[in-house]
Design an enzyme around this catalytic site. Structure first.
Site, PDB file in Angstrom:
ATOM      1  N   ARG A 138       0.825  -1.214   0.000  1.00  0.00           N
ATOM      2  CA  ARG A 138       0.000   0.000   0.000  1.00  0.00           C
ATOM      3  C   ARG A 138       0.857   1.261   0.000  1.00  0.00           C
ATOM      4  O   ARG A 138       0.392   2.351  -0.358  1.00  0.00           O
ATOM      5  CB  ARG A 138      -0.929   0.016   1.220  1.00  0.00           C
ATOM      6  N   GLN A 181       3.703   1.626  -1.703  1.00  0.00           N
ATOM      7  CA  GLN A 181       4.516   1.708  -2.924  1.00  0.00           C
ATOM      8  C   GLN A 181       3.611   2.166  -4.075  1.00  0.00           C
ATOM      9  O   GLN A 181       3.027   1.349  -4.794  1.00  0.00           O
ATOM     10  CB  GLN A 181       5.158   0.360  -3.235  1.00  0.00           C
ATOM     11  N   ASN A 213       6.583  10.694  -0.982  1.00  0.00           N
ATOM     12  CA  ASN A 213       8.047  10.740  -1.052  1.00  0.00           C
ATOM     13  C   ASN A 213       8.629   9.912  -2.188  1.00  0.00           C
ATOM     14  O   ASN A 213       9.661  10.272  -2.750  1.00  0.00           O
ATOM     15  CB  ASN A 213       8.631  10.245   0.270  1.00  0.00           C
ATOM     16  N   HIS A 214       7.982   8.816  -2.534  1.00  0.00           N
ATOM     17  CA  HIS A 214       8.597   7.847  -3.436  1.00  0.00           C
ATOM     18  C   HIS A 214       7.536   7.136  -4.265  1.00  0.00           C
ATOM     19  O   HIS A 214       6.340   7.257  -4.024  1.00  0.00           O
ATOM     20  CB  HIS A 214       9.389   6.818  -2.628  1.00  0.00           C
ATOM     21  N   GLN A 241      17.095  13.156   2.329  1.00  0.00           N
ATOM     22  CA  GLN A 241      15.983  13.740   1.576  1.00  0.00           C
ATOM     23  C   GLN A 241      16.136  13.707   0.063  1.00  0.00           C
ATOM     24  O   GLN A 241      15.226  14.142  -0.647  1.00  0.00           O
ATOM     25  CB  GLN A 241      15.745  15.178   2.056  1.00  0.00           C
ATOM     26  N   ASP A 255       2.907  10.318   4.978  1.00  0.00           N
ATOM     27  CA  ASP A 255       3.828   9.237   5.282  1.00  0.00           C
ATOM     28  C   ASP A 255       5.268   9.663   5.002  1.00  0.00           C
ATOM     29  O   ASP A 255       5.539  10.403   4.053  1.00  0.00           O
ATOM     30  CB  ASP A 255       3.461   8.023   4.423  1.00  0.00           C
ATOM     31  N   GLU A 288       4.258  12.189   9.547  1.00  0.00           N
ATOM     32  CA  GLU A 288       4.987  11.144  10.257  1.00  0.00           C
ATOM     33  C   GLU A 288       6.471  11.509  10.327  1.00  0.00           C
ATOM     34  O   GLU A 288       7.130  11.696   9.302  1.00  0.00           O
ATOM     35  CB  GLU A 288       4.830   9.806   9.535  1.00  0.00           C
TER      36      GLU A 288
END
Length: 421
Positions: free
Chosen positions: A83, A85, A123-124, A178, A217, A242
């Site tokens: 979830r 990814q 983020n990714h 980062q 996240d 988070e």
């Protein structure tokens, strides 16, 4: 692009005073608003189960917000971490359901006064499987650093090569944290206007469904200013980020307060230490600004750490007492956990629904779904919290060598005893 910059070291052992200028002492907690009321994370629940839970339990229990698992299209894999990814942000198809089911859930929960909180992974993107080509939950295919929404140039990458990137391996180096790939996941260049625009569109899509509350996240892996860039135009009633602080972490959590509240694992760590040791006397001396925090005893990540540094449902009565303290003490905004039983790290959610067609529940420590939030004492303590929302802590007492703590809030009184557990 990989860059280098002088490291700004941050010693976790010195985390006690890091928000010293913002330290406010005990905070009064207002009743019945998403900005202050009790929240719950229904981890990996389907949208239909969430809607029913809003209507049959959450509203009556006084819970004002429900955090859902990430709604975007993700990699097709049975493991829980799939979830987190993402494959794309335009198709809201996940294990929980599709966009129509999500819209129905948002409307039904809001109708009974419960806000839906989207877990946002920005983020990714996903790492492809060994074969080189992966498939998302909506059928979208992707390859290494190439997605329907993003090209290789939209990711941080090595100089002269968009095919790969450095890995996060030095939390004393802000740039490493980062701009490198964490756990092999392609790191989006969230400074890029193209990436920020795509992420803003995703937030806008969620908002069009009525969602105005968001959990971010892996916020520490993005700069606070980048988050501000793609969240800045959102009409958000609640945002929390988070923040995980590994040893020698270079990034101070207060940087992220420009975007909303923060969730620090340090609270869960301190509760774990106090309740496991039976030394509760330090629980009154919390170091952070109370109105800036979301606090929880555990989460989907914390439950799977090895060795465990948080209490979980497997701790039984000790876990229950820690949650009772969190709900009783006027510090931060509580986030209850509701998970499923698992025996292996990768284990995904049960295939059975929480709510049976006959009105039964697959809830309990001997059931597929644990449903910790339905612990009867929590409902009592939420009511206690709401009815003492303007009262500070008085008559603080530590008894039995630190194993028992007792205190008053207005006309209410709480006593917690860990002896013999």
């Amino acid at each position: 692009m990989r860059r280098s910059t002088p490291a700004c070291t941050y010693d976790r052992s010195a985390c006690i005073p890091f928000l010293g200028l913002l330290l406010l002492g005990q905070q009064a907690v207002a009743q019945g608003t998403s900005a202050t009321g009790v929240l719950v994370q229904l981890f990996e629940w389907s949208y239909s189960d969430i809607a029913l839970e809003c209507e049959t339990y959450l509203a009556q229990a006084g819970i004002v917000g429900v955090q859902i698992s990430p709604p975007q299209e993700a990699i097709e894999d049975p493991a829980w971490w799939s979830r987190y990814q993402p494959v794309g942000f335009t198709k809201l198809v996940s294990r929980s359901g599709d966009q129509a089911a999500l819209l129905d859930t948002v409307r039904r929960c809001q109708a009974v006064g419960v806000q839906v909180i989207a877990d946002v992974v920005a983020n990714h993107m996903a790492a492809p499987p060994a074969g080189g080509t992966g498939t998302g939950t909506a059928g979208t295919t992707f390859q290494n650093r190439t997605f329907a929404d993003f090209a290789p140039t939209d990711f941080h990458h090595w100089n002269g090569s968009t095919a790969g990137n450095c890995g996060v391996d030095n939390f004393a180096d802000r740039v490493n944290v980062q701009t490198c790939d964490f756990n092999g996941l392609p790191d989006l260049n969230t400074t890029s206007s193209v990436v920020q625009s795509k992420l803003s569109q995703y937030i806008g899509l969620l908002h069009s469904l009525g969602i105005t509350a968001f959990r971010l996240d892996s916020a520490l892996l993005m700069s606070a200013s980048d988050i501000q860039g793609f969240m800045g135009t959102a009409e958000a009633s609640l945002v929390y980020q988070e923040i995980t602080l590994p040893p020698r972490c270079t990034i101070a959590p207060q940087e992220y307060l420009i975007n909303g509240k923060i969730v620090l694992q340090d609270y869960a760590y301190s509760m774990f230490t106090a309740f496991k040791s039976g030394q509760l006397q330090g629980l009154q001396a919390q170091p952070y600004a109370s109105d800036k925090l979301i606090v929880n005893i555990d989460s989907h990540d914390l439950q799977r750490q090895s060795p465990l540094t948080s209490l979980t449902y497997t701790d039984g009565k000790l876990y229950e007492l820690a949650n009772i303290f969190m709900l009783a003490y006027p510090y931060g905004q509580p986030l209850l956990m509701s998970s499923y039983s698992f025996s292996a790290f990768n284990q995904g959610p049960p295939s059975v629904p929480v709510h049976g067609a006959d009105g039964s529940l697959s809830c309990g420590t001997d059931q597929p779904w644990v449903c910790e939030h339905r612990t009867p004492s929590y409902k009592v303590m939420i009511n206690f919290r709401n009815h003492t929302s303007q009262a500070l802590v008085t008559d603080w007492q530590i008894l039995m060598g630190g194993a028992m703590v007792a205190f008053s809030r207005g006309s209410g009184f709480v006593a917690i005893n860990t002896a013999g557990i």
